[in-house]
Every structure is written in C-alpha cells, then in structure tokens.
Design an enzyme around this catalytic site. Sequence first.
Site, PDB file in Angstrom:
ATOM      1  N   ASP A  29       0.850  -1.138   0.027  1.00 40.40           N
ATOM      2  CA  ASP A  29       0.088  -0.130   0.057  1.00 40.40           C
ATOM      3  C   ASP A  29       1.007   1.379   0.005  1.00 40.40           C
ATOM      4  OD1 ASP A  29      -3.266   0.389   0.890  1.00 40.40           O
ATOM      5  OD2 ASP A  29      -1.897   2.196   1.014  1.00 40.40           O
ATOM      6  N   GLY A  92     -15.439   3.265   3.742  1.00 43.53           N
ATOM      7  CA  GLY A  92     -13.966   3.767   3.588  1.00 43.53           C
ATOM      8  C   GLY A  92     -13.342   3.332   2.158  1.00 43.53           C
ATOM      9  N   GLN A  93     -14.074   2.813   1.391  1.00 35.77           N
ATOM     10  CA  GLN A  93     -13.474   2.262   0.002  1.00 35.77           C
ATOM     11  C   GLN A  93     -13.344   3.597  -0.817  1.00 35.77           C
ATOM     12  OE1 GLN A  93     -15.859  -0.584  -2.475  1.00 35.77           O
ATOM     13  NE2 GLN A  93     -14.331  -0.819  -3.872  1.00 35.77           N
ATOM     14  N   HIS A  99     -10.216  -5.162  -3.098  1.00 38.50           N
ATOM     15  CA  HIS A  99      -8.838  -5.644  -2.838  1.00 38.50           C
ATOM     16  C   HIS A  99      -9.214  -5.841  -1.279  1.00 38.50           C
ATOM     17  CE1 HIS A  99      -9.770  -1.190  -2.601  1.00 38.50           C
ATOM     18  NE2 HIS A  99      -9.254  -1.424  -1.303  1.00 38.50           N
ATOM     19  N   HIS A 101      -7.199  -5.673   2.212  1.00 36.90           N
ATOM     20  CA  HIS A 101      -5.732  -5.248   2.966  1.00 36.90           C
ATOM     21  C   HIS A 101      -5.371  -6.166   3.953  1.00 36.90           C
ATOM     22  CE1 HIS A 101      -6.954  -0.751   2.189  1.00 36.90           C
ATOM     23  NE2 HIS A 101      -8.162  -1.237   2.010  1.00 36.90           N
TER      24      HIS A 101
HETATM   25  P1  5GP Z   1      -9.636   1.598   0.283  1.00 42.54           P
HETATM   26  O1  5GP Z   1      -9.540   2.776   0.858  1.00 42.54           O
HETATM   27  O2  5GP Z   1     -10.552   1.664  -1.085  1.00 42.54           O
HETATM   28  O3  5GP Z   1     -10.054   0.396   0.870  1.00 42.54           O
HETATM   29  O4  5GP Z   1      -8.079   1.178   0.002  1.00 42.54           O
HETATM   30  C1  5GP Z   1      -7.390   1.831  -1.099  1.00 42.54           C
HETATM   31  C2  5GP Z   1      -6.159   1.656  -0.479  1.00 42.54           C
HETATM   32  O5  5GP Z   1      -5.141   1.986  -1.950  1.00 42.54           O
HETATM   33  C3  5GP Z   1      -5.618   2.643   0.261  1.00 42.54           C
HETATM   34  O6  5GP Z   1      -5.036   2.301   1.291  1.00 42.54           O
HETATM   35  C4  5GP Z   1      -4.426   3.586  -0.404  1.00 42.54           C
HETATM   36  O7  5GP Z   1      -3.506   3.837   0.588  1.00 42.54           O
HETATM   37  C5  5GP Z   1      -3.974   2.621  -1.693  1.00 42.54           C
HETATM   38  N1  5GP Z   1      -3.601   3.591  -2.885  1.00 42.54           N
HETATM   39  C6  5GP Z   1      -4.173   4.588  -3.426  1.00 42.54           C
HETATM   40  N2  5GP Z   1      -3.422   4.721  -4.603  1.00 42.54           N
HETATM   41  C7  5GP Z   1      -2.592   4.153  -4.598  1.00 42.54           C
HETATM   42  C8  5GP Z   1      -1.417   3.739  -5.562  1.00 42.54           C
HETATM   43  O8  5GP Z   1      -1.312   4.560  -6.504  1.00 42.54           O
HETATM   44  N3  5GP Z   1      -0.539   2.758  -5.422  1.00 42.54           N
HETATM   45  C9  5GP Z   1      -0.513   1.947  -4.284  1.00 42.54           C
HETATM   46  N4  5GP Z   1       0.244   0.846  -4.096  1.00 42.54           N
HETATM   47  N5  5GP Z   1      -1.523   1.899  -3.215  1.00 42.54           N
HETATM   48  C10 5GP Z   1      -2.486   2.825  -3.485  1.00 42.54           C
END
Ligand code: 5GP
Length: 113
Positions: A29, A92-93, A99, A101
């Site tokens: 991440d 929080g998505q 994906h 975590h």
């Molecule tokens: P969500 O908030 O959708 O559950 O998680 C998205 C995750 O993607 C976040 O933890 C964020 O830090 C990560 N993320 C966002 N943009 C990028 C990126 O460009 N590269 C990587 N490796 N992670 C990313």
Amino acid sequence: MDCLFCKIANNEIPANIVYRDDLIMIFDDINPQAPHHKLIVPVNHISTLNDLHGEDDDLVGHMVQSGAMLAKELGIAEEGYRVVFNCNAGAGQTVFHIHAHLLGGRQMSWPPG
Ligand code: 5GP
Ligand code: ZN
C-alpha cells in the site's frame, strides 16, 4: 477503463508487487497504516464486493488464502494480523476495484474506526 488497480495490473502504473499469478497480485500500500500493509487485488476488474457472483468464490478464497500465506512469510501469522475489505464509501472504500488489505506488525484495536 480509468481504474488505478487495473493500471497497476497492466503495468501502466508502478507498484512494489510482491506476488502475482493469473488471478491476483499483491503489492505494498502506498500509504501504509501498519508496519506491514499489503493490498491483495484481483487482476480482473470487480468494482465492489456487491458485484461478486458465485463464480468468484474461488477467486475470493484464493485472495484470503494468499493473505494468510503471505502473513506466514512475513512472520506475523502467530502474533496476528488483519485481512479486511472495505465496501463502498461508507466503509472507506476509495479505489473501486476490490482489494483485501493485509495489515500487521502492530497491535490492532477493535472496533475499527
Ligand atoms: P480503500 O480505501 O479503497 O479500501 O483502499 C485503497 C488503498 O489503496 C488505500 O489504502 C491507499 O493507500 C491505496 N492506494 C491508493 N493509491 C495507490 C497507489 O497509487 N499505489 C498503491 N500501491 N496504493 C495506493
Ligand atoms: Zn480495475
């Protein structure tokens, strides 16, 4: 499709990919919330958990199993770790390509924020 994780899957955007097979990729991440924070991501696009169908059972099982295997490799399996999916904005998505975590390396609290 203008999707960040599809672009990572297609090598259009770089990421530190630690595992990849025909179904999934696992990478760091970019904004880690724990000493170990990996994202377990299907190669093919699925927007949210609400878009899963029965034929995705093997994929989702493989995502979770791969997280558990990686936790063992990282040496955090015994102390404990968390595998979490956020579904839609209320949870929080922020990236709308499913994906999991994998978080570990510190004490987790419950309930999550
Ligand atoms: P969500 O908030 O959708 O559950 O998680 C998205 C995750 O993607 C976040 O933890 C964020 O830090 C990560 N993320 C966002 N943009 C990028 C990126 O460009 N590269 C990587 N490796 N992670 C990313
Ligand atoms: Zn996508």
